[in-house]
Design an enzyme around this catalytic site. Structure first.
Site, PDB file in Angstrom:
ATOM      1  N   SER A  89     114.946  -9.627 122.511  1.00 46.21           N
ATOM      2  CA  SER A  89     114.408  -7.468 123.070  1.00 46.21           C
ATOM      3  C   SER A  89     113.207  -7.672 123.774  1.00 46.21           C
ATOM      4  O   SER A  89     112.748  -8.814 123.747  1.00 46.21           O
ATOM      5  CB  SER A  89     113.633  -6.565 121.634  1.00 46.21           C
ATOM      6  OG  SER A  89     113.334  -5.997 122.106  1.00 46.21           O
TER       7      SER A  89
ATOM      8  N   TYR B  27     107.312  -7.557 114.516  1.00 51.65           N
ATOM      9  CA  TYR B  27     109.246  -6.630 115.779  1.00 51.65           C
ATOM     10  C   TYR B  27     108.800  -7.760 116.896  1.00 51.65           C
ATOM     11  O   TYR B  27     109.922  -8.480 116.920  1.00 51.65           O
ATOM     12  CB  TYR B  27     109.246  -5.683 115.918  1.00 51.65           C
ATOM     13  CG  TYR B  27     110.395  -5.345 116.905  1.00 51.65           C
ATOM     14  CD1 TYR B  27     111.867  -5.347 115.698  1.00 51.65           C
ATOM     15  CD2 TYR B  27     110.716  -5.148 117.913  1.00 51.65           C
ATOM     16  CE1 TYR B  27     113.016  -5.559 116.528  1.00 51.65           C
ATOM     17  CE2 TYR B  27     111.712  -4.885 118.667  1.00 51.65           C
ATOM     18  CZ  TYR B  27     112.979  -4.822 118.321  1.00 51.65           C
ATOM     19  OH  TYR B  27     114.349  -5.221 118.455  1.00 51.65           O
TER      20      TYR B  27
HETATM   21  N1  NAD Z   1     119.278  -0.248 119.459  1.00 56.42           N
HETATM   22  C1  NAD Z   1     118.482  -0.926 121.036  1.00 56.42           C
HETATM   23  O1  NAD Z   1     118.228  -0.613 121.848  1.00 56.42           O
HETATM   24  C2  NAD Z   1     118.047  -2.414 120.524  1.00 56.42           C
HETATM   25  C3  NAD Z   1     117.180  -2.410 121.688  1.00 56.42           C
HETATM   26  C4  NAD Z   1     116.543  -4.298 122.149  1.00 56.42           C
HETATM   27  C5  NAD Z   1     116.688  -5.020 120.671  1.00 56.42           C
HETATM   28  N2  NAD Z   1     117.723  -4.512 119.760  1.00 56.42           N
HETATM   29  C6  NAD Z   1     118.597  -5.042 118.417  1.00 56.42           C
HETATM   30  O2  NAD Z   1     119.440  -5.001 118.738  1.00 56.42           O
HETATM   31  C7  NAD Z   1     119.533  -5.430 116.976  1.00 56.42           C
HETATM   32  C8  NAD Z   1     120.117  -4.276 116.273  1.00 56.42           C
HETATM   33  O3  NAD Z   1     119.320  -2.770 116.694  1.00 56.42           O
HETATM   34  P1  NAD Z   1     120.623  -1.197 115.781  1.00 56.42           P
HETATM   35  O4  NAD Z   1     119.176  -0.832 117.165  1.00 56.42           O
HETATM   36  O5  NAD Z   1     121.369  -1.417 115.783  1.00 56.42           O
HETATM   37  O6  NAD Z   1     119.674  -1.632 114.385  1.00 56.42           O
HETATM   38  P2  NAD Z   1     119.012  -0.562 113.480  1.00 56.42           P
HETATM   39  O7  NAD Z   1     119.150  -0.378 112.851  1.00 56.42           O
HETATM   40  O8  NAD Z   1     120.227   0.212 113.793  1.00 56.42           O
HETATM   41  O9  NAD Z   1     121.145  -2.038 112.897  1.00 56.42           O
HETATM   42  C9  NAD Z   1     120.203  -3.067 111.460  1.00 56.42           C
HETATM   43  C10 NAD Z   1     121.078  -3.392 110.872  1.00 56.42           C
HETATM   44  O10 NAD Z   1     120.177  -4.459 110.568  1.00 56.42           O
HETATM   45  C11 NAD Z   1     120.812  -3.923 108.796  1.00 56.42           C
HETATM   46  N3  NAD Z   1     119.746  -4.786 107.665  1.00 56.42           N
HETATM   47  C12 NAD Z   1     118.470  -4.263 107.954  1.00 56.42           C
HETATM   48  N4  NAD Z   1     117.103  -5.399 107.129  1.00 56.42           N
HETATM   49  C13 NAD Z   1     118.533  -6.550 106.653  1.00 56.42           C
HETATM   50  C14 NAD Z   1     119.000  -7.744 106.092  1.00 56.42           C
HETATM   51  N5  NAD Z   1     117.636  -8.235 104.927  1.00 56.42           N
HETATM   52  N6  NAD Z   1     119.625  -7.921 105.860  1.00 56.42           N
HETATM   53  C15 NAD Z   1     120.853  -7.794 106.140  1.00 56.42           C
HETATM   54  N7  NAD Z   1     121.048  -6.720 107.254  1.00 56.42           N
HETATM   55  C16 NAD Z   1     120.034  -6.213 107.296  1.00 56.42           C
HETATM   56  C17 NAD Z   1     120.516  -2.959 108.715  1.00 56.42           C
HETATM   57  O11 NAD Z   1     121.409  -2.226 107.416  1.00 56.42           O
HETATM   58  C18 NAD Z   1     121.252  -2.147 109.970  1.00 56.42           C
HETATM   59  O12 NAD Z   1     122.696  -1.979 109.060  1.00 56.42           O
HETATM   60  C19 NAD Z   1     118.931  -5.918 116.111  1.00 56.42           C
HETATM   61  O13 NAD Z   1     118.288  -7.094 115.892  1.00 56.42           O
HETATM   62  C20 NAD Z   1     117.259  -4.770 117.774  1.00 56.42           C
HETATM   63  O14 NAD Z   1     116.379  -5.760 116.951  1.00 56.42           O
HETATM   64  C21 NAD Z   1     118.666  -3.258 119.315  1.00 56.42           C
END
Ligand code: NAD
Length: 276
Positions: free
Chosen positions: A150, A163
């Protein structure tokens, strides 16, 4: 849309029960891969796997806590038992629920348990999955490991200390995978993801906040999960066979410009109006 560029491949996507992980799984499946939908949320993972199967793909769900080595080992065994190989590992899982966001604050107000959770799931979880999947890839002589990072792991911000540090450390992982296993055919890359919320998340954000964010993007609009999934599919496939040990930034130019750009634009447009 099926290109077939991942035909015959098996991909694990962690945290694929929702959000970006689910979209990555759908897109990898559409390119022909068989999918392991891995999530701590068993019901959510099962829903995504069922959806992929219903649209003609091949998928299994595996309830897994990526922060537990025992759970990760069991997940890898289950995937091997069902599909017999692993070509792609997308380390996407992260702990991002509301309670976590509220407690993972600025350094002085940080709830240290939230720090520990962020490191355990985001960093340790990715390391554990990589540790147990890479030996399979080495045996096959080929594999692609992807890490979701990120902009918050590269630039300072007001909150989410745990994070941010977990994501900063993850930028090291592709370099280590490339250096340690590159000669055995395993590639490692990260995607530094910008703001790409699921479509329904936009409506829960205040318009003023969205405007600030949009102004700081060098694209007309904010990102979408599909745009991130397309980058992941590129890194998963042979289209990126000469790309390893690197972090690909997919953030609509959010981190590409000078910090003063938006304020300068406003200043100059005001100066123009005043005939300065
Ligand atoms: N959405 C964004 O704009 C954004 C921006 C930058 C980075 N990211 C990165 O993209 C990835 C996905 O983000 P997102 O927004 O879809 O998040 P989200 O919270 O929608 O999805 C995360 C998923 O991880 C699962 N999870 C949590 N703890 C867990 C564990 N211990 N074991 C297995 N699964 C587990 C959750 O149940 C969830 O389904 C992450 O790594 C996040 O840091 C997202």
């Amino acid at each position: 849309m099926t290109t077939g560029k991942l035909d015959g491949r098996v991909a694990i996507v962690t945290g694929a029960g929702g959000g970006l992980g689910a979209e990555c799984a759908r897109v990898l499946a559409a390119h022909g891969a068989s999918l392991a939908i891995v999530d701590i949320n068993e019901a959510a993972a099962a829903r995504v796997a069922t959806e992929i199967e219903a649209s003609g793909g091949s998928a299994m769900s595996v309830a897994t806590d990526v922060s537990s080595e025992e759970s990760v080992e069991a997940m890898v065994s289950a995937v091997m038992e069902r599909f017999g190989r692993i070509d792609v590992l997308h380390n996407n899982a992260a702990v991002l629920d509301v309670a976590q966001r509220q407690n993972d604050r600025d350094i002085c107000n940080l709830d240290i348990a939230a720090w520990d959770r962020a490191i355990a799931v985001n960093l340790r979880g990715s390391v554990l999955c990589t540790k147990h999947v890479v030996p399979v890839m080495v045996k096959q002589g080929k594999g692609s490991v992807i890490f979701a990072t990120s902009g918050l792991g590269a630039q300072g911000d007001l909150s989410l200390t745990g994070y941010a540090c977990s994501k900063a450390a993850l930028n090291m992982m592709p370099k280590l995978v490339a250096a340690q296993y590159g000669k055995q055919g395993v590639r490692g890359n990260a995607v530094q993801i910008g703001l790409a919320p699921a479509e329904n998340a936009h409506s829960s954000m205040p318009k003023e906040l969205l405007d600030i964010l949009r102004d700081n993007h060098m694209t007309p609009e904010l990102g979408t999960p599909r745009q991130i999934a397309d980058v992941v599919a590129f890194l998963a496939s042979d289209e990126s066979s000469f790309v390893t040990g690197t972090t690909l930034v997919a953030d609509g130019g959010f981190s590409s410009h000078t910090p003063s750009l938006v304020a300068m634009q406003a200043f100059f447009s005001q100066s123009d109006r005043k005939g300065m």
